[in-house]
Design an enzyme around this catalytic site. Sequence first.
Site, PDB file in Angstrom:
ATOM      1  N   HIS A   1      -9.997  -6.126   3.610  1.00  0.00           N
ATOM      2  CA  HIS A   1     -11.242  -4.406   3.729  1.00  0.00           C
ATOM      3  C   HIS A   1     -12.569  -5.815   3.957  1.00  0.00           C
ATOM      4  O   HIS A   1     -12.490  -6.402   2.863  1.00  0.00           O
ATOM      5  CB  HIS A   1     -10.938  -4.487   1.932  1.00  0.00           C
ATOM      6  CG  HIS A   1     -11.632  -3.186   1.380  1.00  0.00           C
ATOM      7  ND1 HIS A   1     -10.845  -1.790   0.916  1.00  0.00           N
ATOM      8  CD2 HIS A   1     -13.526  -3.308   1.284  1.00  0.00           C
ATOM      9  CE1 HIS A   1     -12.668  -0.973   1.121  1.00  0.00           C
ATOM     10  NE2 HIS A   1     -13.304  -2.213   1.210  1.00  0.00           N
TER      11      HIS A   1
ATOM     12  N   HIS B   1      -6.272   9.888  -6.510  1.00  0.00           N
ATOM     13  CA  HIS B   1      -7.280   9.840  -8.581  1.00  0.00           C
ATOM     14  C   HIS B   1      -6.448  11.106  -9.084  1.00  0.00           C
ATOM     15  O   HIS B   1      -7.372  12.156  -8.349  1.00  0.00           O
ATOM     16  CB  HIS B   1      -8.476   9.512  -8.222  1.00  0.00           C
ATOM     17  CG  HIS B   1      -9.326   7.882  -7.294  1.00  0.00           C
ATOM     18  ND1 HIS B   1      -8.962   7.058  -7.923  1.00  0.00           N
ATOM     19  CD2 HIS B   1      -9.589   7.526  -6.078  1.00  0.00           C
ATOM     20  CE1 HIS B   1      -8.840   5.275  -7.357  1.00  0.00           C
ATOM     21  NE2 HIS B   1      -9.143   6.460  -6.138  1.00  0.00           N
TER      22      HIS B   1
ATOM     23  N   HIS C   1      -8.869   0.472   7.459  1.00  0.00           N
ATOM     24  CA  HIS C   1      -9.728   1.393   7.275  1.00  0.00           C
ATOM     25  C   HIS C   1     -10.766   1.685   7.527  1.00  0.00           C
ATOM     26  O   HIS C   1     -12.565   1.497   7.811  1.00  0.00           O
ATOM     27  CB  HIS C   1      -9.675   2.239   6.091  1.00  0.00           C
ATOM     28  CG  HIS C   1      -9.830   0.417   4.755  1.00  0.00           C
ATOM     29  ND1 HIS C   1     -10.868   0.267   5.069  1.00  0.00           N
ATOM     30  CD2 HIS C   1      -9.327   0.579   3.975  1.00  0.00           C
ATOM     31  CE1 HIS C   1     -11.186  -0.605   4.028  1.00  0.00           C
ATOM     32  NE2 HIS C   1      -9.647   0.004   3.308  1.00  0.00           N
TER      33      HIS C   1
ATOM     34  N   HIS D   1      -2.035   4.045  -1.149  1.00  0.00           N
ATOM     35  CA  HIS D   1      -2.168   3.358  -1.952  1.00  0.00           C
ATOM     36  C   HIS D   1      -0.888   4.472  -2.849  1.00  0.00           C
ATOM     37  O   HIS D   1      -1.088   5.768  -2.791  1.00  0.00           O
ATOM     38  CB  HIS D   1      -3.642   4.241  -2.346  1.00  0.00           C
ATOM     39  CG  HIS D   1      -3.798   2.863  -2.440  1.00  0.00           C
ATOM     40  ND1 HIS D   1      -4.556   1.768  -3.117  1.00  0.00           N
ATOM     41  CD2 HIS D   1      -4.526   2.936  -1.063  1.00  0.00           C
ATOM     42  CE1 HIS D   1      -5.501   1.078  -2.110  1.00  0.00           C
ATOM     43  NE2 HIS D   1      -5.629   1.857  -0.600  1.00  0.00           N
TER      44      HIS D   1
ATOM     45  N   LYS E   1      -2.837  -8.749   0.974  1.00  0.00           N
ATOM     46  CA  LYS E   1      -4.650  -8.147   1.217  1.00  0.00           C
ATOM     47  C   LYS E   1      -5.213  -9.052   1.393  1.00  0.00           C
ATOM     48  O   LYS E   1      -5.021  -8.932  -0.403  1.00  0.00           O
ATOM     49  CB  LYS E   1      -3.534  -6.963   0.421  1.00  0.00           C
ATOM     50  CG  LYS E   1      -4.736  -5.805   0.904  1.00  0.00           C
ATOM     51  CD  LYS E   1      -5.165  -4.843   1.956  1.00  0.00           C
ATOM     52  CE  LYS E   1      -6.740  -4.406   2.169  1.00  0.00           C
ATOM     53  NZ  LYS E   1      -6.814  -3.255   1.770  1.00  0.00           N
TER      54      LYS E   1
ATOM     55  N   ASP F   1      -4.529   5.269   4.369  1.00  0.00           N
ATOM     56  CA  ASP F   1      -5.426   5.220   2.483  1.00  0.00           C
ATOM     57  C   ASP F   1      -5.590   5.744   2.302  1.00  0.00           C
ATOM     58  O   ASP F   1      -6.060   6.867   0.785  1.00  0.00           O
ATOM     59  CB  ASP F   1      -6.687   4.842   3.021  1.00  0.00           C
ATOM     60  CG  ASP F   1      -7.946   3.520   1.620  1.00  0.00           C
ATOM     61  OD1 ASP F   1      -7.082   2.895   1.578  1.00  0.00           O
ATOM     62  OD2 ASP F   1      -8.655   3.381   2.245  1.00  0.00           O
TER      63      ASP F   1
ATOM     64  N   HIS G   1      -1.241   2.039   5.278  1.00  0.00           N
ATOM     65  CA  HIS G   1      -1.600   2.253   4.462  1.00  0.00           C
ATOM     66  C   HIS G   1      -2.148   2.786   3.712  1.00  0.00           C
ATOM     67  O   HIS G   1      -3.089   4.352   3.495  1.00  0.00           O
ATOM     68  CB  HIS G   1      -3.597   1.463   5.274  1.00  0.00           C
ATOM     69  CG  HIS G   1      -4.648   1.216   3.899  1.00  0.00           C
ATOM     70  ND1 HIS G   1      -5.502   0.700   4.215  1.00  0.00           N
ATOM     71  CD2 HIS G   1      -4.891   1.385   3.132  1.00  0.00           C
ATOM     72  CE1 HIS G   1      -5.976  -0.324   2.891  1.00  0.00           C
ATOM     73  NE2 HIS G   1      -5.817   1.298   2.447  1.00  0.00           N
TER      74      HIS G   1
HETATM   75  C1  NCD Z   1      -8.406   2.780  -2.752  1.00  0.00           C
HETATM   76  C2  NCD Z   1      -8.266   2.832  -3.746  1.00  0.00           C
HETATM   77  O1  NCD Z   1      -8.704   3.958  -4.514  1.00  0.00           O
HETATM   78  O2  NCD Z   1      -7.791   2.262  -4.632  1.00  0.00           O
HETATM   79  N1  NCD Z   1      -9.753   3.738  -2.633  1.00  0.00           N
HETATM   80  C3  NCD Z   1     -10.680   3.808  -1.621  1.00  0.00           C
HETATM   81  O3  NCD Z   1     -11.589   4.870  -1.613  1.00  0.00           O
HETATM   82  N2  NCD Z   1     -10.631   3.606  -0.230  1.00  0.00           N
HETATM   83  C4  NCD Z   1      -8.984   1.610  -2.551  1.00  0.00           C
HETATM   84  C5  NCD Z   1      -9.124   0.932  -1.292  1.00  0.00           C
HETATM   85  O4  NCD Z   1      -8.981   1.187  -0.203  1.00  0.00           O
HETATM   86  O5  NCD Z   1     -10.608   0.565  -1.074  1.00  0.00           O
HETATM   87 ZN    ZN Z   2      -7.354   1.372   0.613  1.00  0.00          ZN
END
Ligand code: NCD
Ligand code: ZN
Length: 337
Positions: free
Chosen positions: A132, A242, A166, A15, A95, A238, A13
């Site tokens: 999710h 940012h 998660h 991003h 997803k 996960d 998982h």
């Molecule tokens: C994830 C994101 O920033 O894309 N944020 C998070 O807090 N995990 C999105 C997600 O997986 O919920």
């Molecule tokens: Zn995520």
Amino acid sequence: MAPFQLQSPLDMHLHLREGDLLSLVAPLSAHSFAGAVIMPNLVPPVDNAARLDAYRSAIDAAVGDAAFEPYMTLFFRPYTGDELEAMQSRIIGIKLYPAGVTTNSEAGVRALQEAEPTLGLMQELDIPLLVHGESTGFVMDREAEFMPVYEHLAQTFPRLRIVMEHITTRQAVAFLDRYANVFATVTLHHLLLTLDDVAGGPLAPHLFCKPIAKRPDDRDALLAAALSAHPNLMFGSDSAPHPRHSKECAGCAAGVFTAPIALPMLVELFDKHDALHNLQAFVSGNARRIYRLTPAPKAVSFVKEATVVPSQYGTVVPFGAGRTVAWRLLDAGQPPV
Ligand code: NCD
Ligand code: ZN
């Protein structure tokens, strides 16, 4: 002391974002993982073939020569059988986000009944469903409140592989033993944190994520399941980067950035609990079996040697910035010290 080795670790998982952030973070995952399941919550979401192929190409370009397989996912929407058949060979799963529960999930599902025809098609085509799992209720109860939805899905679609993404609660851990078609991912940070770490003292924005870290007994249940390499549980970081200005501000974005340090910290954690023998299954073996994957061989070695987590990677502050980790990842080809 001989290095500790993992074979083809997988992050189930992840991003990776787009643009500059993708260029920054993709090589950091590709450095230590053999592959990762790539989340589709971009703006606009990855929910058609053109977007899927363009995103895959951008990831391949960002990764460069590293041996790293991006296992692509689609953002859930009602799909036709023809659409699914056309894209099936290029994805590992789809997803599902309930609308509005996390970053970029506004296009998510509002009424589960409307999703069921597509879920039936996914079951027939054997396309896994990644979820999710949070309600829109009180923040500490959102995952536990979602358990009846998982139950309904597991019963209605008994041949659909359902992955609870998660997981953060003891209820979700217990649910893992209830249905043969239900699996889960768990993050590194949810094995380590409780809500106290996020908001019990000075607010820790870099530990704020969805789902939020829960109570000590939840964390302990997750940790026990991971350390014992529960056969239905997989590592999924996960890792959700940012930029610092989106975290250290009013309206802090949800997401913890763990990708570059996840494996050394997992080695440290499993070593501390005398469970290193179970780490291979947790970070690769279980995922290979559940998703029927054969990742390219990639041996990753670690030595027990203290290293400090960098304070920042580009614009992003990592989990554990400045903290000392007891194990260090050896670069490929680098001899053990
Ligand atoms: C994830 C994101 O920033 O894309 N944020 C998070 O807090 N995990 C999105 C997600 O997986 O919920
Ligand atoms: Zn995520």
